[in-house]
Design an enzyme around this catalytic site. Structure first.
Site, PDB file in Angstrom:
ATOM      1  N   GLU A 202      18.925 166.623  93.313  1.00 27.24           N
ATOM      2  CA  GLU A 202      19.550 165.653  92.414  1.00 27.24           C
ATOM      3  C   GLU A 202      20.939 166.110  91.999  1.00 27.24           C
ATOM      4  O   GLU A 202      21.521 165.560  91.064  1.00 27.24           O
ATOM      5  CB  GLU A 202      18.664 165.400  91.192  1.00 27.24           C
ATOM      6  CG  GLU A 202      17.318 164.802  91.591  1.00 27.24           C
ATOM      7  CD  GLU A 202      16.486 164.317  90.412  1.00 27.24           C
ATOM      8  OE1 GLU A 202      16.983 164.315  89.270  1.00 27.24           O
ATOM      9  OE2 GLU A 202      15.326 163.960  90.639  1.00 27.24           O
ATOM     10  N   LYS A 334       9.707 154.403  85.898  1.00 26.10           N
ATOM     11  CA  LYS A 334      10.259 154.357  87.254  1.00 26.10           C
ATOM     12  C   LYS A 334       9.630 153.153  87.937  1.00 26.10           C
ATOM     13  O   LYS A 334       8.406 153.143  88.160  1.00 26.10           O
ATOM     14  CB  LYS A 334       9.865 155.616  88.028  1.00 26.10           C
ATOM     15  CG  LYS A 334      10.449 156.931  87.484  1.00 26.10           C
ATOM     16  CD  LYS A 334       9.680 158.099  88.103  1.00 26.10           C
ATOM     17  CE  LYS A 334      10.402 159.430  87.961  1.00 26.10           C
ATOM     18  NZ  LYS A 334       9.499 160.566  88.311  1.00 26.10           N
TER      19      LYS A 334
HETATM   20  P1  PGA Z   1      10.683 162.752  91.759  1.00 27.22           P
HETATM   21  O1  PGA Z   1      11.214 163.564  90.511  1.00 27.22           O
HETATM   22  O2  PGA Z   1      11.528 161.526  91.905  1.00 27.22           O
HETATM   23  O3  PGA Z   1      10.797 163.718  92.894  1.00 27.22           O
HETATM   24  O4  PGA Z   1       9.252 162.374  91.450  1.00 27.22           O
HETATM   25  C1  PGA Z   1      11.720 162.974  89.364  1.00 27.22           C
HETATM   26  C2  PGA Z   1      10.911 163.356  88.136  1.00 27.22           C
HETATM   27  O5  PGA Z   1       9.930 164.118  88.234  1.00 27.22           O
HETATM   28  O6  PGA Z   1      11.209 162.889  87.034  1.00 27.22           O
HETATM   29 ZN    ZN Z   2       9.339 164.017  86.047  1.00 31.10          ZN
END
Ligand code: PGA
Ligand code: ZN
Length: 425
Positions: A202, A334
């Site tokens: 990221e 998400k």
């Molecule tokens: P991931 O990580 O998109 O790899 O699941 C993001 C998070 O854990 O917040």
């Molecule tokens: Zn997370």
């Protein structure tokens, strides 16, 4: 009304195939959206459809794209793009599994978000405004990564995200300026430790630390070195992503002294919260270890935001159960964890109704798609988590927020401490 729905394969920020959906309305309005992809995924998440086999490491999305152009396009043709709930219900009914496994959450989330964009384009409104209708919105408080670790950096640290938050910044623009100062200062400290080895998935500095505490010390020093006061102007936020470390049976901390029981894990997290200027901690326990998570929340949840990610998977029913059990006091949202815009909104509403903070979040696999900046603002989520302060799949979202802040105008209210919804004092 929807005239056509098409899908195509594009590439994400990890160089893996991903799905884009494009929706054309009879009015000529167009909406497009690209599916993100997680690496540290919860077991209760909706499932992406991947081709498997040897091509593209098994990550191909030919089947997901084919489903958009055939079954999904057929089911949505002629439907009202302004009725997102009906669109998403049709997608769920068509898939007809509990976890979107048949058509794929990657196909479904891209279509769901593309329809939303098309409806906003038809209304000739920016998406954030279309979502907020006439309601006043707050500009979300950003949570920004400085060091990446865990599953996003070859497990060079146990903790996945070392981030900062600037609730007193007064504006989004200022919060980014301060974060940029911290990011640069952290880079200088890393350089002094040894050769810089690039960035994690990221965009946070690649971790080179002897222990998780070493990373926390370095981040605190970076905040000091940036000229902004730790614990006053800049706070630390952690995503432990403990699901990657273990569960109720115990946690394996490779950098520290090894295996910890749930109780010892909770004690370790509480100790960090006492020693460092920490304002927020995500997933301090595994997805089904609600005992450890609730213990952390009971101990420090009055002053530290405790976010559920893998534990909640953007699922309204899990949010309700977690609230009953007082497992956390904030929910990560998400859209691709659950698969549709409507279901993600339901999870956010369930969390907000419990007086929890809400954080709209990117995934570790991303693209130039900036939908989440609009969702965080239009849904008045209060917080936005996107990753670090480098790499354009991250900066695209921060930059879009600057445009939104400008569009909201001079009296745009920056969420600041109100982002915690009173859950922490
Ligand atoms: P991931 O990580 O998109 O790899 O699941 C993001 C998070 O854990 O917040
Ligand atoms: Zn997370």
């Amino acid at each position: 009304r929807i005239a056509s729905v098409t899908g195509r394969q594009l590439w994400d920020s990890r160089g893996r195939p991903t799905v884009e959906a494009e929706v054309l309305l009879q009015s000529g309005a167009v909406g497009r959206a690209i599916a993100p992809a997680g690496a540290s995924r919860g077991a209760h998440e909706a499932i992406d459809l991947r081709d498997g086999g040897t091509a593209f490491g098994g990550f191909g999305v030919n089947r997901a794209v084919a489903g958009i152009g055939s079954e999904i396009a057929h089911a949505l043709a002629g439907m009202d793009a302004g009725d997102q709930a009906a669109i998403d219900a049709a997608l769920c009914a068509l898939d007809n599994t509990t976890n979107k496994a048949r058509l794929g959450a990657n196909a479904i989330v891209a279509v769901s978000m593309a329809v939303l964009h098309a409806a906003a384009a038809h209304a000739r409104e920016p998406l954030w405004r279309y979502l907020a209708k006439s309601a006043k919105v707050r500009i979300p408080l950003p949570e920004i990564q400085i060091f990446g670790g865990g599953a996003h950096a070859g497990r060079r640290t146990d903790v996945q995200d070392f981030m900062v938050m600037c609730p007193k910044a007064g504006s989004f623009r200022r919060a980014l300026e301060i974060t940029g100062d911290v990011y640069r200062a952290a880079g200088r400290l890393m350089e002094a430790k040894g050769p810089l080895s690039g960035v994690a998935d990221e965009g946070g500095w690649w971790p080179n630390f002897a222990s998780n505490e070493d990373a926390l010390d370095t981040l605190t020093k970076a905040i000091e070195a940036s000229g902004h006061r730790p614990g006053e102007e800049v706070f630390i936020s952690l995503d432990i992503a403990a699901n990657e470390l273990g569960d109720a049976g115990g946690y394996e901390l490779a950098l520290d002294e090894g295996r910890l029981s749930g109780e010892a894990m909770a004690a370790r997290i509480v100790e960090w919260a006492q020693r460092y200027p920490i304002l927020s901690i995500e997933d301090p326990a595994g997805q089904d270890d609600w005992t450890t998570m609730a213990a952390v929340t009971a101990e420090i949840g009055d002053r530290v935001q405790i976010i559920g990610d893998d534990v909640l998977v953007t699922n309204a029913a899990r949010v309700e159960r977690a609230a009953e059990a007082e497992v956390c006091n904030a929910a990560l949202i998400k859209v691709n964890q659950v698969g549709t815009v409507t279901e993600a909104r339901a999870a956010l509403d369930a969390a907000a109704a419990r007086g929890w903070g809400t954080i709209v979040s990117a995934r570790s696999g991303e693209s130039e798609d900036v939908t989440i900046a609009h969702l965080a603002t239009g849904w008045d989520a209060g917080q936005l988590k996107v990753g670090s302060f480098t790499r354009s799949e991250r900066m695209a979202k921060w930059n879009e927020m600057l445009r939104i802040e400008e569009a909201v105008g001079p009296d745009a209210e920056f969420a600041g401490f109100s982002a915690f919804a009173g859950a922490i004092g």
